[in-house]
Design a protein around this motif. Sequence first.
Motif, PDB file in Angstrom:
ATOM      1  N   LYS A 234      11.292 -21.801 -15.978  1.00 47.85           N
ATOM      2  CA  LYS A 234      10.265 -21.827 -14.925  1.00 47.85           C
ATOM      3  C   LYS A 234      10.835 -21.432 -13.568  1.00 47.85           C
ATOM      4  CE  LYS A 234       9.374 -26.145 -15.680  1.00 47.85           C
ATOM      5  NZ  LYS A 234      10.395 -26.261 -16.762  1.00 47.85           N
ATOM      6  N   SER A 235      11.977 -22.040 -13.228  1.00 56.45           N
ATOM      7  CA  SER A 235      12.573 -21.721 -11.930  1.00 56.45           C
ATOM      8  C   SER A 235      13.064 -20.279 -11.901  1.00 56.45           C
ATOM      9  CB  SER A 235      13.719 -22.681 -11.620  1.00 56.45           C
ATOM     10  OG  SER A 235      13.215 -24.004 -11.564  1.00 56.45           O
ATOM     11  N   SER A 236      13.549 -19.795 -13.037  1.00 57.15           N
ATOM     12  CA  SER A 236      13.953 -18.387 -13.116  1.00 57.15           C
ATOM     13  C   SER A 236      12.751 -17.494 -12.843  1.00 57.15           C
ATOM     14  CB  SER A 236      14.511 -18.054 -14.510  1.00 57.15           C
ATOM     15  OG  SER A 236      15.538 -18.947 -14.859  1.00 57.15           O
ATOM     16  N   ALA A 247      14.961 -21.101  -6.176  1.00 54.37           N
ATOM     17  CA  ALA A 247      15.086 -22.371  -6.903  1.00 54.37           C
ATOM     18  C   ALA A 247      16.414 -22.428  -7.651  1.00 54.37           C
ATOM     19  CB  ALA A 247      13.934 -22.517  -7.890  1.00 54.37           C
ATOM     20  N   ILE A 248      16.925 -23.639  -7.819  1.00 50.33           N
ATOM     21  CA  ILE A 248      18.167 -23.811  -8.568  1.00 50.33           C
ATOM     22  C   ILE A 248      17.898 -23.638 -10.060  1.00 50.33           C
ATOM     23  CG2 ILE A 248      19.991 -25.457  -9.177  1.00 50.33           C
ATOM     24  CD1 ILE A 248      19.389 -26.833  -6.450  1.00 50.33           C
ATOM     25  N   VAL A 249      18.718 -22.822 -10.691  1.00 49.24           N
ATOM     26  CA  VAL A 249      18.609 -22.590 -12.134  1.00 49.24           C
ATOM     27  C   VAL A 249      19.904 -23.052 -12.787  1.00 49.24           C
ATOM     28  CG1 VAL A 249      18.544 -20.779 -13.911  1.00 49.24           C
ATOM     29  CG2 VAL A 249      17.054 -20.620 -11.904  1.00 49.24           C
ATOM     30  N   THR A 255      16.480 -29.747 -14.432  1.00 50.77           N
ATOM     31  CA  THR A 255      17.099 -29.336 -13.162  1.00 50.77           C
ATOM     32  C   THR A 255      16.136 -29.504 -11.990  1.00 50.77           C
ATOM     33  OG1 THR A 255      18.467 -27.715 -14.294  1.00 50.77           O
ATOM     34  CG2 THR A 255      18.187 -27.423 -11.931  1.00 50.77           C
ATOM     35  N   THR A 256      14.916 -29.003 -12.154  1.00 56.44           N
ATOM     36  CA  THR A 256      13.938 -29.092 -11.069  1.00 56.44           C
ATOM     37  C   THR A 256      13.273 -30.455 -11.112  1.00 56.44           C
ATOM     38  OG1 THR A 256      13.528 -26.728 -11.333  1.00 56.44           O
ATOM     39  CG2 THR A 256      11.949 -27.966 -10.001  1.00 56.44           C
ATOM     40  N   ARG A 257      13.335 -31.147  -9.971  1.00 57.31           N
ATOM     41  CA  ARG A 257      12.721 -32.484  -9.915  1.00 57.31           C
ATOM     42  C   ARG A 257      11.459 -32.453  -9.078  1.00 57.31           C
ATOM     43  NH1 ARG A 257      16.510 -36.399 -11.159  1.00 57.31           N
ATOM     44  NH2 ARG A 257      17.664 -35.670 -12.950  1.00 57.31           N
ATOM     45  N   VAL A 274       3.842 -22.384  -7.321  1.00 56.51           N
ATOM     46  CA  VAL A 274       4.469 -23.698  -7.360  1.00 56.51           C
ATOM     47  C   VAL A 274       5.349 -23.795  -8.595  1.00 56.51           C
ATOM     48  CG1 VAL A 274       4.008 -26.167  -7.270  1.00 56.51           C
ATOM     49  CG2 VAL A 274       2.334 -24.574  -6.352  1.00 56.51           C
ATOM     50  N   ASP A 275       6.633 -24.025  -8.368  1.00 54.70           N
ATOM     51  CA  ASP A 275       7.552 -24.278  -9.490  1.00 54.70           C
ATOM     52  C   ASP A 275       7.606 -25.790  -9.670  1.00 54.70           C
ATOM     53  OD1 ASP A 275       9.552 -24.213 -11.426  1.00 54.70           O
ATOM     54  OD2 ASP A 275      11.174 -24.098  -9.940  1.00 54.70           O
ATOM     55  N   THR A 276       7.580 -26.233 -10.903  1.00 50.06           N
ATOM     56  CA  THR A 276       7.484 -27.676 -11.151  1.00 50.06           C
ATOM     57  C   THR A 276       8.588 -28.167 -12.073  1.00 50.06           C
ATOM     58  OG1 THR A 276       6.096 -27.359 -13.093  1.00 50.06           O
ATOM     59  CG2 THR A 276       4.971 -27.551 -10.967  1.00 50.06           C
TER      60      THR A 276
HETATM   61 MG   LIG Z   1      13.439 -25.541 -12.914  1.00 52.81          MG
END
Ligand SMILES: [Mg+2]
Length: 461
Positions: A234-236, A247-249, A255-257, A274-276
């Motif tokens: 998702k973040s990618s 975003a951190i991958v 990873t994503t909080r 929105v990245d979740t």
């Molecule tokens: Mg993520």
Amino acid sequence: MSEETIAAVATPPGEGGIGIVRISGSAAYAIGLSLFRFSRQVLKPKSHRLYYGHVVNPADGRAVDEALVAFMQAPHTYTREDVVEINCHGGIMPLAKILELVLAAGARLAQPGEFTQRAFLNGRIDLAQAEAVIQIIRAKTEQAMELSLAQLQGRLSKQVRAVRQSLLRLLSHLEAAIDFPEHHDVEDLALQELRSGITAALAETETLLQTADQGRIMREGVRTAIIGRPNVGKSSLLNALLGEQRAIVTAVPGTTRDVLEESINLGGVALTIVDTAGIRETADEAEKIGVERAKKALRNADLILYVLDLSAEVDMEDREILASIQEKPCILVGNKTDLVADVQELAGKFAGELPPFPFVGMSLLEGQGLELLEQTIISLIFQGSVYVPQSAMVTTARHKDALKRTSQALEELLAALAAGYAPDLLAIDLHTAVEALGEITGESVAADLTEEIFRNFCVGK
Ligand SMILES: [Mg+2]
Ligand SMILES: Nc1nc2c(ncn2[C@@H]2O[C@H](COP(=O)(O)OP(=O)(O)OP(=O)(O)O)[C@@H](O)[C@H]2O)c(=O)[nH]1
């Protein structure tokens, strides 16, 4: 017309080619003339012409800056008052100095939006048109800009006012029936006319209300949520859509909080992406909150990008989430195509197991499939599942709320009519509807509310 003359710097702070100090009010000409030395003799400046010369300090006669000044006579001005605009060099010092001289000459510093507020109070534009001014300033896409301009030109106001006028006519009939109860035929006629009039007004209100979500999307962008289980990419995907490593991958699931929000412009439409956090059962406190926020983003989204890891199996969690979003536009992003042998076969398998959303295969690691995804998003948006352009649209929550109250009052009125209520009781609901519509254009709106609307403007507008 207001007595005080107001002034402000109308251009953004910082350095620029030109800076403008704007003055409006009955003393604008006197103030402007007291500070400006024309390059050649001018007895009385012509309205709406630019004059070259110098702004001088009247205390010592020394030049402060070189300037072009426009004197604009009421009523054909932005505020409908006399307006003077001093175009000087766009630096912090010249602008501050000139504003200081203008204030010393008798003007008061304008509050944010006060020029536009005067245009409203002096009857040049109505409240919905005034709100359009700030929307134009804040527009981020061409379409939002067009919509706001249409609102400034009065497209929405015209429709709202037509409905309100028709209700006012009905109200006067109703009041006649109240005043002359002995004329029964008057009353019968009024009631018949009332029913059809109200029904028509209700239909028009509903039509406008239906444009409200569209209007919000146009103005604020399509709320697009990237949803999926942990570690699917998702973040990618967010990073790929943005074209930067936002975003951190990492390879660690979870990873994503928090939710991350960024805007992009896709084919002229603004998307708020929105990245979740990956949705899963978890004991971790922070991740749990992240999962709740992801679910909220899912509920609020206009469009969902549901990411799947093609190298893993579809599990119960996926099925449950996807089942819950059946009625929203959604795209299935089959990520990590680099890890599977036959994407076509897998896509077929997923199609059998999952709801029939469009499917796009991607490898975010190898940078594959982004263009196809963007095209799919755009066509979904324009196919009418997300966005349908309309001639007049409701673009603010304030207008939507007023229309809701109008439609509610009209529905109650129809019920009261059917139940045979007395005209004076019917008049109460009708009044409510007329008032609510008047809030949109500003005919009936509390002074503190208009204050609040204009204070959201920038200074100098
Ligand atoms: Mg993520
Ligand atoms: N092989 C392969 N790995 C990928 C691909 N896309 C992402 N990854 C890897 O998958 C891992 C997770 O990627 P993220 O983008 O952090 O996934 P996420 O869904 O945001 O994960 P959470 O935030 O933990 O929910 C990282 O190690 C990525 O490098 C892909 O297309 N192919």
